[in-house]
Scaffold this motif. Structure first.
Motif, PDB file in Angstrom:
ATOM      1  N   LEU A  90       0.856  -1.185   0.000  1.00  0.00           N
ATOM      2  CA  LEU A  90       0.000   0.000   0.000  1.00  0.00           C
ATOM      3  C   LEU A  90       0.888   1.228   0.000  1.00  0.00           C
ATOM      4  O   LEU A  90       1.932   1.237   0.659  1.00  0.00           O
ATOM      5  N   PHE A  98       0.908   5.539   0.447  1.00  0.00           N
ATOM      6  CA  PHE A  98       0.180   6.714   0.901  1.00  0.00           C
ATOM      7  C   PHE A  98       1.090   7.932   0.793  1.00  0.00           C
ATOM      8  O   PHE A  98       2.309   7.816   0.917  1.00  0.00           O
ATOM      9  N   LYS A  99       0.477   9.101   0.615  1.00  0.00           N
ATOM     10  CA  LYS A  99       1.229  10.343   0.512  1.00  0.00           C
ATOM     11  C   LYS A  99       0.504  11.416   1.325  1.00  0.00           C
ATOM     12  O   LYS A  99      -0.719  11.535   1.228  1.00  0.00           O
ATOM     13  N   TYR A 100       1.264  12.181   2.118  1.00  0.00           N
ATOM     14  CA  TYR A 100       0.700  13.210   2.978  1.00  0.00           C
ATOM     15  C   TYR A 100       1.484  14.507   2.838  1.00  0.00           C
ATOM     16  O   TYR A 100       2.711  14.474   2.759  1.00  0.00           O
ATOM     17  N   HIS A 119       6.013  10.188   2.210  1.00  0.00           N
ATOM     18  CA  HIS A 119       5.697   9.059   1.336  1.00  0.00           C
ATOM     19  C   HIS A 119       5.780   7.805   2.194  1.00  0.00           C
ATOM     20  O   HIS A 119       6.818   7.515   2.791  1.00  0.00           O
ATOM     21  N   SER A 174      -6.619  -2.027   3.779  1.00  0.00           N
ATOM     22  CA  SER A 174      -6.152  -0.709   3.321  1.00  0.00           C
ATOM     23  C   SER A 174      -6.887   0.437   4.016  1.00  0.00           C
ATOM     24  O   SER A 174      -6.276   1.460   4.337  1.00  0.00           O
ATOM     25  N   GLU A 175      -8.182   0.290   4.278  1.00  0.00           N
ATOM     26  CA  GLU A 175      -8.937   1.354   4.955  1.00  0.00           C
ATOM     27  C   GLU A 175      -8.462   1.524   6.407  1.00  0.00           C
ATOM     28  O   GLU A 175      -8.398   2.644   6.915  1.00  0.00           O
ATOM     29  N   TRP A 192      -5.383   0.807   7.503  1.00  0.00           N
ATOM     30  CA  TRP A 192      -4.075   1.459   7.396  1.00  0.00           C
ATOM     31  C   TRP A 192      -4.244   2.949   7.144  1.00  0.00           C
ATOM     32  O   TRP A 192      -3.576   3.777   7.758  1.00  0.00           O
ATOM     33  N   LYS A 193      -5.131   3.308   6.226  1.00  0.00           N
ATOM     34  CA  LYS A 193      -5.359   4.719   5.899  1.00  0.00           C
ATOM     35  C   LYS A 193      -5.825   5.482   7.132  1.00  0.00           C
ATOM     36  O   LYS A 193      -5.341   6.589   7.403  1.00  0.00           O
ATOM     37  N   ASP A 231      -3.729   8.448   8.566  1.00  0.00           N
ATOM     38  CA  ASP A 231      -4.382   9.767   8.531  1.00  0.00           C
ATOM     39  C   ASP A 231      -4.311  10.421   9.905  1.00  0.00           C
ATOM     40  O   ASP A 231      -4.007  11.615  10.028  1.00  0.00           O
TER      41      ASP A 231
END
Length: 100
Positions: free
Chosen positions: A4, A6-8, A41, A52-53, A55-56, A60
């Motif tokens: 997975l 993700f980018k913040y 990243h 995935s949800e 983890w997000k 977040d």
């Protein structure tokens, strides 16, 4: 195995690398490396597919408070969301203070 990404958005620099945890039953390893990019990243490699949800949500929450510029690799072996949050906080402390 699932990966997975993700980018913040981020605006706070880290001073050093961190490596915390181990890849083992119910745990995970986090590698955190400072970055000059204006985002974080995050790459998560996990053997537990379909989360995935979850983890997000955990990521977040972490990045809503800690807007760190970093490249983060998480190697997971079935860690719970609480363990993920703990290891992220631990890695951030090591990156900022140099203590393990």
């Amino acid at each position: 195995m699932e990966t997975l990404v993700f980018k913040y958005k981020a605006d706070r620099k880290l001073t050093q690398r961190a490596h915390v945890g181990v890849v083992g039953s119910g745990d995970l390893e986090i590698l955190m490396v400072p970055s000059d990019e204006e985002h974080a990243h995050v790459s998560v490699r996990t053997g537990s597919e379909g989360f995935s949800e979850t983890w997000k949500a955990v990521l977040d929450r972490f990045f809503s408070v800690h807007t760190i510029q970093a490249k983060i690799v998480i190697n997971d072996f079935g860690a719970t969301p609480g363990v993920v949050a703990l290891r992220l906080a631990q890695a951030l402390e090591v990156s900022e203070n140099g203590s393990e």
